[in-house]
Design a protein around this motif. Structure first.
Motif, PDB file in Angstrom:
ATOM      1  N   VAL A 101       0.844  -1.188   0.000  1.00 33.68           N
ATOM      2  CA  VAL A 101       0.000   0.000   0.000  1.00 33.68           C
ATOM      3  C   VAL A 101       0.884   1.245   0.000  1.00 33.68           C
ATOM      4  O   VAL A 101       1.796   1.364   0.820  1.00 33.68           O
ATOM      5  CB  VAL A 101      -0.930   0.014   1.229  1.00 33.68           C
ATOM      6  N   GLN A 102       0.623   2.167  -0.921  1.00 34.37           N
ATOM      7  CA  GLN A 102       1.357   3.430  -0.964  1.00 34.37           C
ATOM      8  C   GLN A 102       0.410   4.570  -0.604  1.00 34.37           C
ATOM      9  O   GLN A 102      -0.701   4.647  -1.135  1.00 34.37           O
ATOM     10  CB  GLN A 102       1.945   3.654  -2.363  1.00 34.37           C
ATOM     11  N   ARG A 103       0.865   5.414   0.299  1.00 34.30           N
ATOM     12  CA  ARG A 103       0.041   6.533   0.748  1.00 34.30           C
ATOM     13  C   ARG A 103       0.897   7.795   0.780  1.00 34.30           C
ATOM     14  O   ARG A 103       2.117   7.744   0.599  1.00 34.30           O
ATOM     15  CB  ARG A 103      -0.553   6.239   2.130  1.00 34.30           C
ATOM     16  N   VAL A 104       0.246   8.911   1.033  1.00 30.65           N
ATOM     17  CA  VAL A 104       0.933  10.202   1.105  1.00 30.65           C
ATOM     18  C   VAL A 104       0.811  10.748   2.515  1.00 30.65           C
ATOM     19  O   VAL A 104      -0.283  10.758   3.096  1.00 30.65           O
ATOM     20  CB  VAL A 104       0.344  11.202   0.090  1.00 30.65           C
ATOM     21  N   GLN A 105       1.930  11.186   3.070  1.00 29.45           N
ATOM     22  CA  GLN A 105       1.933  11.786   4.406  1.00 29.45           C
ATOM     23  C   GLN A 105       1.145  13.104   4.389  1.00 29.45           C
ATOM     24  O   GLN A 105       1.175  13.838   3.406  1.00 29.45           O
ATOM     25  CB  GLN A 105       3.371  12.048   4.847  1.00 29.45           C
ATOM     26  N   LYS A 106       0.482  13.369   5.493  1.00 26.58           N
ATOM     27  CA  LYS A 106      -0.301  14.598   5.612  1.00 26.58           C
ATOM     28  C   LYS A 106       0.091  15.333   6.890  1.00 26.58           C
ATOM     29  O   LYS A 106       0.292  14.715   7.929  1.00 26.58           O
ATOM     30  CB  LYS A 106      -1.798  14.292   5.627  1.00 26.58           C
ATOM     31  N   GLY A 107       0.171  16.656   6.802  1.00 27.31           N
ATOM     32  CA  GLY A 107       0.468  17.462   7.985  1.00 27.31           C
ATOM     33  C   GLY A 107       1.633  18.396   7.744  1.00 27.31           C
ATOM     34  O   GLY A 107       2.468  18.171   6.864  1.00 27.31           O
ATOM     35  N   GLU A 108       1.690  19.450   8.534  1.00 27.39           N
ATOM     36  CA  GLU A 108       2.777  20.421   8.459  1.00 27.39           C
ATOM     37  C   GLU A 108       3.871  20.012   9.432  1.00 27.39           C
ATOM     38  O   GLU A 108       3.692  20.070  10.645  1.00 27.39           O
ATOM     39  CB  GLU A 108       2.263  21.822   8.807  1.00 27.39           C
ATOM     40  N   GLY A 109       4.999  19.564   8.909  1.00 23.34           N
ATOM     41  CA  GLY A 109       6.103  19.152   9.756  1.00 23.34           C
ATOM     42  C   GLY A 109       6.090  17.657  10.011  1.00 23.34           C
ATOM     43  O   GLY A 109       5.044  16.985   9.942  1.00 23.34           O
ATOM     44  N   LEU A 110       7.267  17.126  10.329  1.00 24.06           N
ATOM     45  CA  LEU A 110       7.422  15.692  10.503  1.00 24.06           C
ATOM     46  C   LEU A 110       6.573  15.158  11.645  1.00 24.06           C
ATOM     47  O   LEU A 110       5.968  14.084  11.541  1.00 24.06           O
ATOM     48  CB  LEU A 110       8.893  15.358  10.733  1.00 24.06           C
ATOM     49  N   GLY A 111       6.510  15.880  12.756  1.00 28.06           N
ATOM     50  CA  GLY A 111       5.726  15.415  13.896  1.00 28.06           C
ATOM     51  C   GLY A 111       4.265  15.242  13.548  1.00 28.06           C
ATOM     52  O   GLY A 111       3.638  14.227  13.893  1.00 28.06           O
ATOM     53  N   ALA A 112       3.696  16.210  12.858  1.00 25.79           N
ATOM     54  CA  ALA A 112       2.293  16.138  12.465  1.00 25.79           C
ATOM     55  C   ALA A 112       2.054  14.998  11.488  1.00 25.79           C
ATOM     56  O   ALA A 112       1.029  14.307  11.547  1.00 25.79           O
ATOM     57  CB  ALA A 112       1.850  17.469  11.857  1.00 25.79           C
ATOM     58  N   ARG A 113       3.016  14.772  10.586  1.00 22.42           N
ATOM     59  CA  ARG A 113       2.846  13.703   9.598  1.00 22.42           C
ATOM     60  C   ARG A 113       2.909  12.323  10.262  1.00 22.42           C
ATOM     61  O   ARG A 113       2.144  11.424   9.913  1.00 22.42           O
ATOM     62  CB  ARG A 113       3.901  13.826   8.499  1.00 22.42           C
ATOM     63  N   MET A 114       3.819  12.166  11.211  1.00 24.24           N
ATOM     64  CA  MET A 114       3.892  10.878  11.905  1.00 24.24           C
ATOM     65  C   MET A 114       2.651  10.659  12.766  1.00 24.24           C
ATOM     66  O   MET A 114       2.107   9.556  12.813  1.00 24.24           O
ATOM     67  CB  MET A 114       5.163  10.799  12.751  1.00 24.24           C
TER      68      MET A 114
END
Length: 226
Positions: A101-114
């Protein structure tokens, strides 16, 4: 070489495996391969083309290690563009062949994306573990140690030698758990532990490993046994 189709990320959905034999899923975070935008600290020694190739080699190495665990695996790009650039076509082909499964990270900044990745994944799995694509020291045994640690802690961290971490796993998340972290600094691990304490999450630390940021790290990677 014929052009590989862009991964159909928007329609991909992970299987609901909370009641199945697997209760954990692995998430590989990766930067989209763009010349001059990846492994920039390697560029002075390797050149931009060399740094891009290093990025792809590291990404493929981590993918092979994680796939070897035979646990459910997802691959999360930091963004996705069309068409797939030449350096990434072999990797995308491998992902499609493995039905990853391939997805796209969401959020501003690494912390929000994780944090977003954890929230979305833990809706379907009991445990989720994120590994960066520049962390070739993370092998199957290390992943299994992380999975076991989540039996007793809300969060597991695999520290890196430079003060950050090579792995972050969770069975429970809390709002703000990764806020105000100085990403890329030697204080990342310390600040993360403080944040987890502040939001009431327990955590377990694995033994330190290493990632690839500087040319010395790259040389260490090249010296790894095949």
């Amino acid at each position: 070489m014929s052009e590989m189709p862009s991964p159909d990320i928007s329609s991909a959905r992970p299987a609901d495996d909370r009641s199945g034999s697997h209760h954990v899923t692995l998430i590989q975070f990766a930067r989209w391969p763009e010349l001059g935008k990846v492994k920039t600290r390697l560029a002075p020694a390797l050149g931009e083309e060399g740094a891009l190739k290093a990025h792809m080699q590291l990404t493929a190495t981590v993918l092979t290690s994680l796939a070897g665990t035979e646990l459910p695996l997802q691959f999360w790009w930091d963004r996705a563009l069309e068409p797939v650039p030449e350096p990434a076509r072999h990797l995308v082909k491998a992902l499609n062949q493995r039905a990853v499964v391939q997805r796209v990270q969401k959020g501003e900044g690494l912390g929000a994306r994780m944090n977003d990745a954890f929230e979305r994944t833990l809706a379907r799995y009991r445990k989720a573990i994120i590994v960066g694509s520049d962390c070739p020291s993370v092998d199957g045994d290390y992943v299994r140690d992380a999975v076991a640690a989540l039996d007793h802690a809300d969060v597991v961290i695999g520290p890196s030698d430079d003060g950050g971490y090579v792995l972050l796993g969770a069975r429970r998340v809390a709002e703000g758990m990764l806020d105000d972290i100085e990403w890329g600094s030697p204080q990342v691990l310390e600040q993360t532990c403080q944040r987890l304490d502040s939001v009431g999450l327990t955590f377990s630390l694995l033994e330190p490993r290493w990632d690839v940021d500087e040319i010395e790290d790259w040389q260490r990677f090249l010296a790894m046994p095949v």
